[in-house]
Design a protein around this motif. Structure first.
Motif, mmCIF file in Angstrom:
data_model
loop_
_atom_site.group_PDB
_atom_site.id
_atom_site.type_symbol
_atom_site.label_atom_id
_atom_site.label_comp_id
_atom_site.label_asym_id
_atom_site.label_seq_id
_atom_site.Cartn_x
_atom_site.Cartn_y
_atom_site.Cartn_z
ATOM 1 N N LEU A 64 -4.433 -13.776 -1.779
ATOM 2 C CA LEU A 64 -3.647 -12.888 -2.341
ATOM 3 C C LEU A 64 -2.182 -12.952 -1.483
ATOM 4 O O LEU A 64 -1.097 -13.066 -1.856
ATOM 5 C CB LEU A 64 -3.922 -11.511 -2.004
ATOM 6 N N TYR A 65 -2.393 -13.180 -0.234
ATOM 7 C CA TYR A 65 -0.865 -13.245 0.574
ATOM 8 C C TYR A 65 -0.338 -14.810 0.382
ATOM 9 O O TYR A 65 0.729 -14.671 0.041
ATOM 10 C CB TYR A 65 -1.302 -13.073 2.104
ATOM 11 N N LEU A 66 -0.998 -15.663 0.207
ATOM 12 C CA LEU A 66 -0.478 -16.824 -0.073
ATOM 13 C C LEU A 66 0.329 -16.923 -1.457
ATOM 14 O O LEU A 66 1.329 -17.508 -1.635
ATOM 15 C CB LEU A 66 -1.383 -17.968 0.042
ATOM 16 N N VAL A 79 6.113 -4.309 -4.643
ATOM 17 C CA VAL A 79 4.931 -4.915 -5.504
ATOM 18 C C VAL A 79 3.918 -3.564 -5.794
ATOM 19 O O VAL A 79 3.533 -2.878 -4.928
ATOM 20 C CB VAL A 79 3.928 -5.690 -4.695
ATOM 21 N N ILE A 80 3.694 -3.523 -7.145
ATOM 22 C CA ILE A 80 2.841 -2.407 -7.674
ATOM 23 C C ILE A 80 1.624 -2.764 -7.299
ATOM 24 O O ILE A 80 0.932 -3.804 -7.958
ATOM 25 C CB ILE A 80 3.163 -2.112 -9.024
ATOM 26 N N VAL A 81 0.600 -2.047 -6.795
ATOM 27 C CA VAL A 81 -0.603 -2.058 -6.699
ATOM 28 C C VAL A 81 -1.388 -0.825 -7.054
ATOM 29 O O VAL A 81 -0.867 0.084 -7.256
ATOM 30 C CB VAL A 81 -0.999 -2.199 -5.151
ATOM 31 N N PRO A 82 -2.752 -0.794 -7.191
ATOM 32 C CA PRO A 82 -3.484 0.507 -7.394
ATOM 33 C C PRO A 82 -3.514 1.207 -6.314
ATOM 34 O O PRO A 82 -3.741 0.913 -5.248
ATOM 35 C CB PRO A 82 -4.868 -0.177 -7.987
ATOM 36 N N SER A 83 -3.567 2.545 -6.873
ATOM 37 C CA SER A 83 -3.941 3.580 -5.698
ATOM 38 C C SER A 83 -5.324 3.776 -5.250
ATOM 39 O O SER A 83 -5.466 4.208 -4.340
ATOM 40 C CB SER A 83 -3.375 4.965 -6.302
ATOM 41 N N VAL A 90 -3.419 -4.250 -0.471
ATOM 42 C CA VAL A 90 -2.427 -3.621 0.107
ATOM 43 C C VAL A 90 -1.595 -4.421 1.293
ATOM 44 O O VAL A 90 -0.657 -4.805 1.399
ATOM 45 C CB VAL A 90 -2.378 -2.200 0.541
ATOM 46 N N LEU A 91 -2.770 -4.836 2.087
ATOM 47 C CA LEU A 91 -2.255 -5.665 3.246
ATOM 48 C C LEU A 91 -1.581 -7.070 2.894
ATOM 49 O O LEU A 91 -0.890 -7.393 3.601
ATOM 50 C CB LEU A 91 -3.808 -6.067 4.076
ATOM 51 N N ALA A 92 -1.991 -7.593 1.819
ATOM 52 C CA ALA A 92 -1.529 -8.705 1.385
ATOM 53 C C ALA A 92 -0.006 -8.703 1.059
ATOM 54 O O ALA A 92 0.715 -9.487 1.405
ATOM 55 C CB ALA A 92 -2.053 -9.367 0.110
ATOM 56 N N VAL A 93 0.318 -7.389 0.456
ATOM 57 C CA VAL A 93 1.930 -7.182 0.036
ATOM 58 C C VAL A 93 2.469 -7.029 1.616
ATOM 59 O O VAL A 93 3.514 -7.372 1.672
ATOM 60 C CB VAL A 93 1.777 -5.911 -0.698
ATOM 61 N N THR A 99 7.078 -4.162 0.173
ATOM 62 C CA THR A 99 6.577 -2.289 0.156
ATOM 63 C C THR A 99 5.690 -2.561 -1.145
ATOM 64 O O THR A 99 5.912 -2.892 -2.080
ATOM 65 C CB THR A 99 7.877 -1.669 0.035
ATOM 66 N N PRO A 100 4.309 -2.028 -0.456
ATOM 67 C CA PRO A 100 3.645 -1.637 -1.715
ATOM 68 C C PRO A 100 3.672 -0.488 -2.463
ATOM 69 O O PRO A 100 4.097 0.668 -1.633
ATOM 70 C CB PRO A 100 2.207 -1.540 -1.003
ATOM 71 N N VAL A 101 3.787 -0.236 -3.644
ATOM 72 C CA VAL A 101 4.162 0.939 -4.430
ATOM 73 C C VAL A 101 2.863 1.176 -5.317
ATOM 74 O O VAL A 101 2.328 0.184 -6.173
ATOM 75 C CB VAL A 101 5.381 0.734 -5.500
#
Length: 369
Positions: A64-66, A79-83, A90-93, A99-101
């Motif tokens: 995910l990070y790459l 970056v929009i991620v699930p809550s 989230v770490l990948a972001v 910033t994870p949103v």
């Protein structure tokens, strides 16, 4: 009857001969990094995923990070991620400096809701990262439409849903670039950490190959600051063996889920898994919900039945993300899921007797209620 949450024995007994042959072939090849077995698996997994390229990497988080880094996601981006996802998403972001949103899931499918994605978009949004949670595909047609409308990238987190589909198209083939985990407990699991990136973009595939290998395409020539995030030959060879059996293992999981649906229907206040009309579910996990979750888990553990909670603390409430300023109540659906969800035993080769034993133990709990 002692029933663990996860049991590899049925799979590994079936595959033992093939896996030992794979080990011997790699051992005798005297080539253990970036060789023929990696290339073979990458080609096989790309074909399975119905994409042009699959690039083996060290694990799902690194995938995910790459993927994000290859898209030049970084500081100042959102970056929009699930809550309600595992922390790795989230770490990948965070690794990129972005910033994870967070966006709420659909209360029925537990997957990120397209309507909440729309509400989370700002002028800083660069990507959407849908997670195909527990084995069920997200509503990818609408998510891709939203991304196209706002000129955003999509990176699928396909760690839990190898082989799931939405409207007939397989997960890991929708996004611009996508990450997958082959952690041992996943539906397609290695015998150690492993992952891959999937994409139809030749340019992105080449960049991932470079980034995973010290930023180098030619030995000792480094084009950019890269990483040591490669999938080794041995894990690739094991994955090639297991990939051939994946669809049969998936059929097992679906059958087990159907048995659970039958034995648990109408029991207490249980909410059983619900599948979106356009999605398929490969049941990485079978997750039930009840307001008596903690007491039920204690009852099952006392009766020799293993369980897990996925996930007891939403990522935005973890201490690691306290700096983002979220508080309890910000995402009520994610918090309800965290308080009521319980994953019960699920693995290929699980018998109907074992499923019935789990079902009867759950029934006995509610009968006592």
């Amino acid at each position: 009857m002692i029933i663990p949450f996860l049991n590899f024995k049925a799979q590994h007994d079936l595959l033992r001969g093939e896996m030992l042959t794979a080990f011997q072939q790699v051992y005798d090849s005297n080539w253990y990094i970036m060789g023929a077995y990696l290339t073979q698996f990458e080609n096989e997994y790309a074909k399975f995923s119905q994409v042009d390229y699959a690039i083996g990497v060290s694990n799902g988080l690194d995938a995910l990070y790459l993927a994000l880094k290859a898209l030049n996601v970084g500081e100042g981006d959102e970056v929009i991620v699930p809550s309600n996802t595992y922390i790795a998403t989230v770490l990948a972001v965070s690794y990129t400096g972005a910033t994870p949103v967070f966006a709420e899931p659909d209360v029925n499918t537990y997957n990120i809701s397209p309507s909440t994605i729309r509400k989370a978009i700002t002028n800083k949004t660069k990507a959407i990262m849908p997670v195909h949670l527990y084995g069920q595909a997200c509503e990818m047609d609408e998510i891709m439409a939203i991304a196209n409308e706002h000129q955003l990238f999509v990176v699928e987190d396909n760690a839990q849903s190898h082989g799931a589909t939405f409207n007939g198209k397989i997960t890991g083939s929708f996004g611009h670039i996508n990450g997958v985990s082959f952690y041992p407990g996943k539906n397609l699991g290695a015998l150690g950490d492993a992952g891959a990136v999937t994409t139809n973009s030749a340019e992105l595939a080449e960049r991932i190959k470079c980034l995973r290998n010290y930023g180098s395409k030619v030995k000792y020539v480094n084009e950019e600051i890269g990483h040591n995030m490669r999938l080794d030959e041995l894990q690739a060879s094991f994955l090639s063996v297991k990939l051939k059996h994946l669809m049969n293992f998936t059929k097992d999981r679906v059958q087990i889920a159907q048995w659970y649906n039958s034995v648990l229907q109408g029991v207490g206040d249980l909410i059983l898994p619900k599948v979106h009309s356009g999605a398929s579910h490969v049941y990485h996990l079978y997750v039930i919900r009840t307001k008596y979750r903690d007491a039920l888990q204690k009852h099952l553990n006392e009766n020799g039945i293993g369980t897990l909670i996925h996930y007891p603390i939403p990522p935005y409430l973890q201490q690691a993300y306290a700096h983002l300023g979220y508080v309890k109540g910000d995402f009520p659906i994610a918090e309800e899921l965290a308080d009521t969800s319980l994953s019960i035993p699920m693995w290929p080769g699980m018998t109907s007797d074992e499923v019935n034993a789990v079902g009867m133990a759950i029934r006995s709990f509610f009968n006592e209620k």
